[in-house]
Design a protein around this motif. Structure first.
Motif, PDB file in Angstrom:
ATOM      1  N   GLY A 176      -0.550   5.780 -12.758  1.00  0.00           N
ATOM      2  CA  GLY A 176       0.491   5.008 -13.602  1.00  0.00           C
ATOM      3  C   GLY A 176       1.930   5.429 -13.374  1.00  0.00           C
ATOM      4  O   GLY A 176       2.960   4.579 -13.762  1.00  0.00           O
ATOM      5  N   LEU A 177       2.144   6.404 -12.864  1.00  0.00           N
ATOM      6  CA  LEU A 177       3.460   7.044 -12.513  1.00  0.00           C
ATOM      7  C   LEU A 177       3.917   6.863 -11.032  1.00  0.00           C
ATOM      8  O   LEU A 177       3.281   6.575 -10.166  1.00  0.00           O
ATOM      9  CB  LEU A 177       3.517   8.674 -12.757  1.00  0.00           C
ATOM     10  CG  LEU A 177       3.147   9.177 -14.216  1.00  0.00           C
ATOM     11  CD1 LEU A 177       2.984  10.668 -14.186  1.00  0.00           C
ATOM     12  CD2 LEU A 177       3.997   8.659 -15.137  1.00  0.00           C
ATOM     13  N   VAL A 209       0.633  -1.216  -0.067  1.00  0.00           N
ATOM     14  CA  VAL A 209      -0.034   0.084   0.056  1.00  0.00           C
ATOM     15  C   VAL A 209       0.855   1.057  -0.043  1.00  0.00           C
ATOM     16  O   VAL A 209       1.591   1.434   0.966  1.00  0.00           O
ATOM     17  CB  VAL A 209      -0.839   0.079   1.131  1.00  0.00           C
ATOM     18  CG1 VAL A 209      -1.754   1.109   1.117  1.00  0.00           C
ATOM     19  CG2 VAL A 209      -1.854  -1.177   1.466  1.00  0.00           C
ATOM     20  N   PRO A 210       0.886   1.959  -1.062  1.00  0.00           N
ATOM     21  CA  PRO A 210       0.291   1.699  -2.422  1.00  0.00           C
ATOM     22  C   PRO A 210       0.981   0.591  -3.247  1.00  0.00           C
ATOM     23  O   PRO A 210       1.854   0.019  -2.871  1.00  0.00           O
ATOM     24  CB  PRO A 210       0.326   3.205  -3.035  1.00  0.00           C
ATOM     25  CG  PRO A 210       1.480   3.672  -2.801  1.00  0.00           C
ATOM     26  CD  PRO A 210       1.863   3.066  -1.329  1.00  0.00           C
ATOM     27  N   ARG A 228      11.972  13.186  -7.512  1.00  0.00           N
ATOM     28  CA  ARG A 228      12.773  11.905  -7.451  1.00  0.00           C
ATOM     29  C   ARG A 228      12.131  10.860  -6.954  1.00  0.00           C
ATOM     30  O   ARG A 228      11.005  11.008  -5.905  1.00  0.00           O
ATOM     31  CB  ARG A 228      14.096  12.330  -6.483  1.00  0.00           C
ATOM     32  CG  ARG A 228      14.891  13.407  -6.790  1.00  0.00           C
ATOM     33  CD  ARG A 228      15.959  13.696  -6.013  1.00  0.00           C
ATOM     34  NE  ARG A 228      15.291  14.424  -4.706  1.00  0.00           N
ATOM     35  CZ  ARG A 228      15.925  14.951  -3.656  1.00  0.00           C
ATOM     36  NH1 ARG A 228      17.217  14.957  -3.706  1.00  0.00           N
ATOM     37  NH2 ARG A 228      15.066  15.397  -2.677  1.00  0.00           N
ATOM     38  N   ALA A 229      12.139   9.692  -7.466  1.00  0.00           N
ATOM     39  CA  ALA A 229      11.599   8.453  -6.943  1.00  0.00           C
ATOM     40  C   ALA A 229      12.323   7.644  -6.315  1.00  0.00           C
ATOM     41  O   ALA A 229      13.644   7.132  -6.429  1.00  0.00           O
ATOM     42  CB  ALA A 229      10.972   7.553  -8.278  1.00  0.00           C
ATOM     43  N   SER A 283       2.251   6.447  -7.536  1.00  0.00           N
ATOM     44  CA  SER A 283       1.771   7.635  -7.037  1.00  0.00           C
ATOM     45  C   SER A 283       0.140   7.305  -6.669  1.00  0.00           C
ATOM     46  O   SER A 283      -0.423   6.567  -7.321  1.00  0.00           O
ATOM     47  CB  SER A 283       1.835   8.554  -8.177  1.00  0.00           C
ATOM     48  OG  SER A 283       1.052   9.924  -7.682  1.00  0.00           O
ATOM     49  N   GLY A 284      -0.203   7.994  -5.610  1.00  0.00           N
ATOM     50  CA  GLY A 284      -1.837   8.042  -5.419  1.00  0.00           C
ATOM     51  C   GLY A 284      -2.466   9.104  -5.775  1.00  0.00           C
ATOM     52  O   GLY A 284      -3.673   8.862  -5.826  1.00  0.00           O
TER      53      GLY A 284
END
Length: 419
Positions: free
Chosen positions: A312-313, A287-288, A321-322, A305-306
């Motif tokens: 979808g990103l 979650v997520p 930054r991820a 991303s929620g």
């Protein structure tokens, strides 16, 4: 989507699962392909080692770079209105062969234990083409938890060109498990502010279709680690030519009817120690939901991303930054495809020798187990190489590609085969 429509799809899904369960294939003959030299027990990789240091996690960080909306709109305006997945599937002009019609050499790529319950090979022209190699797989089971994309059940398989440096995706209509059909779309990258595009010059060993986005790995010399495609932005090529991009007569996609222009990418943000994802899969157990990745003997995940506006990103911070929220070191040799389910990580280890077979490991922080086959307890009973694994939650099946074979088997059968 209405509750009534989703209910109808779930009823179709239950009906299809019943068909699939009754269509298990007798592929045990592949067991004869194991030679005595392969009956050695694979080295136990032991437990996963968590990566918790800031430096170690920093090597996995990505930076998001999205194509300006103006560029995407300019390209769509010049090429014509984008089409949907359903339109692509309706123009399928290739038919997959059922395992009974595949050659012995083709079926040698299938796992021995556990055996595949569904197996297909590509049409004879694509199967015999040495210029292309299938490397990755994802499904509408990743895109939507009910397993449907609109009114379609879909499998996507990413192929890499061995010499020219292009990448294409097979859109497979999986509505009828007894007759899979498909057609091709070329993967591209917009250039010149959306006035043109080039081919994606890279091998794509991993891919995940989540919501309306398709994420694929790239192994090119650039710092782009993942490219992102919008499944609502499939464009029609207007010229059948070997060129890629804008030509005098219109738009060409290396001879293919459709082209997918990227809407963005995720770039390696670390220094020379940055780790590039090689395999990808989706985990709906977090979650997520999260994107699972492997590479350089590491396993990790990025949360999606929620934000509905970023469907979808990946989740990013204010600087775009991820960051990986969980990461491990693994000692599985030649790890290819990766899955995460519950607390377990599933890894397909490569054969390591010409003509040998690979190993399927289930690993966690407590230890590792591998699937076994035969009275001697050998672990060398998986496909020689599987760069991609995709879990279709609605049916409980794992899909993969190896050699020229596309196949599936229940995740529960992998667990039952563990020594």
């Amino acid at each position: 989507m209405s509750a009534r429509g989703r209910h109808r799809r779930r009823k179709r899904g239950r009906a299809l699962r019943a068909v699939l369960a009754g269509a298990a294939l007798g592929l045990t003959a592949a067991a004869t392909l194991i030679s005595a030299s392969q009956a050695t027990v694979a080295s136990d990789p032991g437990a996963l080692k968590p990566i918790t240091s800031a430096a170690g996690l920093g090597e996995l960080r990505l930076r998001e770079s999205l194509e300006p909306q103006q560029s995407l709109d300019r390209l769509a305006a010049a090429m014509g209105r984008p089409v949907g997945v359903g339109t692509v599937l309706k123009s399928a002009d290739h038919t997959m062969r059922d395992s009974a019609d595949c050659t012995t050499d083709e079926k040698a790529a299938l796992p021995v234990e556990p055996a595949a319950t569904h197996a297909y090979c590509w049409d004879s022209g694509d199967a015999a083409d040495p210029a292309w190699t299938p490397r990755s797989v994802t499904t509408s089971g990743d895109a939507d938890e009910d397993g449907w994309w609109g009114s379609n059940r879909v499998i996507l398989s990413g192929w890499s060109a061995n010499t020219r440096g292009l990448a294409r995706v097979a859109f497979v209509n999986a509505a009828d498990p007894a007759r899979l059909t498909y057609t091709w779309a070329l993967l591209a990258v917009p250039t010149d502010g959306g006035r043109d595009y080039r081919g994606l010059v890279s091998r794509i060993s991993g891919m995940v279709w989540y919501q309306d986005k398709l994420l694929v790995t790239t192994t090119s010399g650039s710092r782009d680690a993942l490219y992102v495609y919008d499944m609502n932005r499939v464009q029609r090529a207007t010229v059948t030519a070997s060129a890629v991009g804008r030509v005098r007569e219109g738009w060409s996609a290396a001879g293919y009817r459709y082209v997918l222009p990227a809407i963005g990418s995720y770039r390696l943000s670390g220094g020379k120690s940055a780790v590039r994802p090689v395999a990808l899969s989706l985990d709906r157990g977090t979650v997520p939901d999260s994107l699972v990745a492997s590479g350089a003997k590491r396993l990790w995940r990025y949360p999606f991303s929620g934000d509905p506006a970023r469907a979808g990103l990946l989740a990013t911070d204010a600087a775009g930054r991820a960051s990986a929220e969980e990461a491990y070191d693994t000692k599985v040799t030649g790890a290819g495809g990766v899955l995460s389910y519950g607390s377990a990580w599933y890894l397909g280890g490569s054969a390591g020798t010409e003509g040998g077979r690979g190993t399927m490991w289930r690993q966690n922080t407590g230890g590792a187990k591998a699937t076994e086959c035969g009275a001697d307890g050998t672990h060398r009973c998986w496909s020689p190489r599987t760069d991609s694994l995709s879990y279709w939650q609605e049916t409980g099946e794992v899909w993969s590609v190896s050699g020229r074979m596309l196949f599936a088997l229940p995740l529960t059968s992998i667990d039952r085969s563990l020594g």
